[in-house]
Design a protein around this motif. Structure first.
Motif: not given
Length: 160
Positions: A59-60, A80, A149-150
């Protein structure tokens, strides 16, 4: 249980990054990930040469892995934190809900071959959560520290 992550640099192969991370956590182990349907190198990670199970998510721009001693399946999922559109697949889902549900389905072994709406998550007093699929116990899980951010969740399948 060990959870680790590494950034996937621009142009890097995310599977190579996750396999490198797993190799560092499991020296001497051999990894394979052949898809049971098509034979491609994108299926569930299988470990030989060590008494552990492993799971991988992305992710991200991060590769995130979980390793658990023993033979009980583990599932990890990363999303995310600001992901949108998840409720189109799972009505009412936010990033936390989606990560938990997909971690359960990975630990179950069937992944998204099972409709995510069939999974139920129940918060427990100890901060963990339990899960069912169609009313049958699927396992326990917990939310884990994650890169900025995850959102990351880990599930361990019920003993069979």
């Amino acid at each position: 249980m060990r959870v680790a992550w590494r950034i996937v640099s621009a142009g890097a192969d995310r599977r190579e990054v996750s396999r490198s991370l797993l190799t560092e956590l499991l020296p001497g182990a051999r990894l394979s990930s052949r898809c049971s349907r098509c034979g491609g190198d994108h299926g569930r990670v299988r470990v030989s040469g060590a008494e552990v199970t492993a799971s991988v998510s992305y992710a991200s721009g991060w590769a995130i892995v979980a390793v658990r001693d023993g033979d009980q399946r583990v599932g990890i999922d990363a999303v995310a934190a600001d992901a949108t559109g998840l409720d189109r697949v799972l009505p009412g889902a936010d990033a936390r809900t989606w990560a938990r549900v997909e971690a359960v389905l990975k630990a179950d072994g069937r992944g998204l071959a099972v409709d995510p709406a069939r999974v139920r998550i129940v918060e427990r007093a100890d901060g963990e959560w339990s899960s069912t699929i169609d009313g049958a116990a699927a396992g326990v899980g917990f939310d884990v520290e994650a890169p900025p951010g995850v959102v990351v969740a880990v599930a361990v399948a019920s003993a069979s």
